[in-house]
Design an enzyme around this catalytic site. Structure first.
Site, mmCIF file in Angstrom:
data_model
loop_
_atom_site.group_PDB
_atom_site.id
_atom_site.type_symbol
_atom_site.label_atom_id
_atom_site.label_comp_id
_atom_site.label_asym_id
_atom_site.label_seq_id
_atom_site.Cartn_x
_atom_site.Cartn_y
_atom_site.Cartn_z
ATOM 1 N N ASN A 4 -5.591 0.415 7.081
ATOM 2 C CA ASN A 4 -6.400 0.701 5.894
ATOM 3 C C ASN A 4 -6.819 -0.647 5.316
ATOM 4 O O ASN A 4 -6.021 -1.313 4.670
ATOM 5 C CB ASN A 4 -5.572 1.506 4.884
ATOM 6 C CG ASN A 4 -6.295 1.705 3.566
ATOM 7 O OD1 ASN A 4 -7.494 1.447 3.464
ATOM 8 N ND2 ASN A 4 -5.561 2.186 2.563
ATOM 9 N N LYS B 269 -8.864 -1.206 2.994
ATOM 10 C CA LYS B 269 -9.171 -1.151 1.553
ATOM 11 C C LYS B 269 -10.472 -1.918 1.288
ATOM 12 O O LYS B 269 -11.363 -1.901 2.134
ATOM 13 C CB LYS B 269 -7.990 -1.683 0.740
ATOM 14 C CG LYS B 269 -6.681 -0.991 1.137
ATOM 15 C CD LYS B 269 -5.562 -1.231 0.173
ATOM 16 C CE LYS B 269 -4.320 -0.496 0.648
ATOM 17 N NZ LYS B 269 -3.218 -0.572 -0.302
ATOM 18 N N HIS C 230 -5.788 8.792 -1.273
ATOM 19 C CA HIS C 230 -4.945 7.595 -1.413
ATOM 20 C C HIS C 230 -4.579 7.425 -2.887
ATOM 21 O O HIS C 230 -5.402 7.705 -3.775
ATOM 22 C CB HIS C 230 -5.695 6.369 -0.889
ATOM 23 C CG HIS C 230 -4.814 5.168 -0.751
ATOM 24 N ND1 HIS C 230 -4.417 4.426 -1.833
ATOM 25 C CD2 HIS C 230 -4.228 4.613 0.334
ATOM 26 C CE1 HIS C 230 -3.623 3.451 -1.408
ATOM 27 N NE2 HIS C 230 -3.488 3.545 -0.093
ATOM 28 N N GLU D 236 -4.504 4.921 -4.689
ATOM 29 C CA GLU D 236 -5.422 4.051 -5.444
ATOM 30 C C GLU D 236 -6.623 4.839 -5.943
ATOM 31 O O GLU D 236 -7.204 4.504 -6.982
ATOM 32 C CB GLU D 236 -5.840 2.852 -4.566
ATOM 33 C CG GLU D 236 -4.686 1.861 -4.426
ATOM 34 C CD GLU D 236 -4.712 0.997 -3.181
ATOM 35 O OE1 GLU D 236 -5.728 0.972 -2.466
ATOM 36 O OE2 GLU D 236 -3.676 0.344 -2.921
ATOM 37 N N GLU E 68 3.266 8.000 1.209
ATOM 38 C CA GLU E 68 3.168 6.629 0.715
ATOM 39 C C GLU E 68 3.737 6.560 -0.700
ATOM 40 O O GLU E 68 3.028 6.901 -1.669
ATOM 41 C CB GLU E 68 1.705 6.172 0.668
ATOM 42 C CG GLU E 68 1.036 6.100 2.015
ATOM 43 C CD GLU E 68 -0.120 5.091 2.014
ATOM 44 O OE1 GLU E 68 -0.077 4.195 2.858
ATOM 45 O OE2 GLU E 68 -1.007 5.189 1.150
ATOM 46 N N GLY F 104 1.803 -2.376 -1.228
ATOM 47 C CA GLY F 104 1.428 -3.742 -1.568
ATOM 48 C C GLY F 104 2.489 -4.525 -2.313
ATOM 49 O O GLY F 104 2.215 -5.594 -2.853
ATOM 50 N N SER G 54 3.906 -1.116 2.511
ATOM 51 C CA SER G 54 4.558 -2.366 2.903
ATOM 52 C C SER G 54 5.127 -2.341 4.320
ATOM 53 O O SER G 54 6.173 -2.937 4.586
ATOM 54 C CB SER G 54 5.642 -2.762 1.887
ATOM 55 O OG SER G 54 5.051 -3.078 0.639
HETATM 56 P P1 PGA Z 1 0.301 -1.823 2.165
HETATM 57 O O1 PGA Z 1 -0.713 -0.590 1.839
HETATM 58 O O2 PGA Z 1 0.644 -1.713 3.618
HETATM 59 O O3 PGA Z 1 -0.514 -3.057 1.847
HETATM 60 O O4 PGA Z 1 1.479 -1.645 1.285
HETATM 61 C C1 PGA Z 1 -0.533 0.649 2.447
HETATM 62 C C2 PGA Z 1 -1.581 1.623 1.927
HETATM 63 O O5 PGA Z 1 -1.918 1.581 0.737
HETATM 64 O O6 PGA Z 1 -2.105 2.461 2.696
#
Ligand code: PGA
Length: 243
Positions: A8, A10, A92, A94, A162, A168, A200
């Site tokens: 991903n 982003k 997601h 976010e 998640e 992150g 992560s």
């Molecule tokens: P990350 O993000 O691996 O940077 O923690 C995962 C995600 O949001 O899909």
């Protein structure tokens, strides 16, 4: 069955970064791993050319529920398909937290993805406050029930657990904590629907996470931006009996 390793990107990546995708394509098939990368909409068409002769699938990161219309700035599932995508991340955290997406919104987008022939990768997960309050399972199972329609077409649905507090941050749940949540989700999924863990995932912890029961793959954010890291995670995939 292979484990699904999905990147991903982003809001990262311009044409300068297409070389990372070329490196994934050049790496060839990786044992026990099915790779996909979800890039920004602006890169999809060029990314699909870079990945065309490879086994790496291409995905978008969101779509509108309608096929077309007066929705400035939005992209439909049909447009993602036209640009070369085979899957789309939906729900997601976010987008749920920063764009106010509700379970009902996510559900409508999943239906749009299926209408267009995309595989929907639906994300669910609790916040840190919800985990601390002991509400992880009700929150996650509630999101699952409300944002994923029944009767998925074969091969058109994947889930990602998640935990919001793990995204992150460099923090991850323990293997036992992941196993608990994954077992509860898996018990409610139709057979054959892969259940990924995200938050992560790095080359350093991928082997341990991908060995947890009911973990059918990983959704990888930051560590998917560099082909070397993403490939190292994919190399940690193992043969397993799940979907
Ligand atoms: P990350 O993000 O691996 O940077 O923690 C995962 C995600 O949001 O899909």
């Amino acid at each position: 069955m292979p484990q699904h390793i999905v990147g991903n990107w982003k809001m990262h990546g311009t044409s300068r970064d297409l070389g990372e995708l070329a490196a994934l394509a050049a790496a060839g098939p990786i044992a026990h791993a099915a790779l996909a990368v979800c890039v920004p909409a602006t890169l999809l068409s060029r990314a699909s050319l870079v990945l065309s002769a490879s086994a790496v699938a291409l995905g978008g990161q969101d779509c509108h529920a309608e096929p077309a219309g007066a929705h400035t700035g939005d992209v439909s599932a049909e447009m993602l398909v036209d640009a070369g995508a085979r899957l789309v991340i939906l729900g997601h955290s976010e987008r749920r937290l920063r764009h106010g997406e509700t379970d009902a919104d996510v559900r409508a987008k999943v239906q749009a993805a299926w209408r267009a022939g995309l595989c929907a990768l639906v994300c669910i997960g609790e916040t840190e406050a919800e985990r601390t309050a002991g509400r992880t399972l009700p929150v996650v199972l509630g999101q699952l029930a409300a944002s994923v329609p029944g009767g998925p077409p074969a091969g058109r649905l994947m889930l990602a657990y998640e935990p919001v507090w793990a995204i992150g941050t460099g923090r991850t749940p323990s293997g036992a904590e992941i196993a608990d949540v994954h077992a509860a989700i898996a018990a409610r999924l139709p057979p054959g629907v892969p259940l990924l863990y995200g938050g992560s995932v790095k080359p350093e912890n991928a082997r341990e996470i991908l060995a947890v029961s009911h973990v059918d793959g990983a959704l990888v954010g930051g560590a998917s931006l560099k082909a070397a890291d993403f490939l190292a995670i994919a190399q940690a995939a193992r043969h397993h009996e799940g979907p």
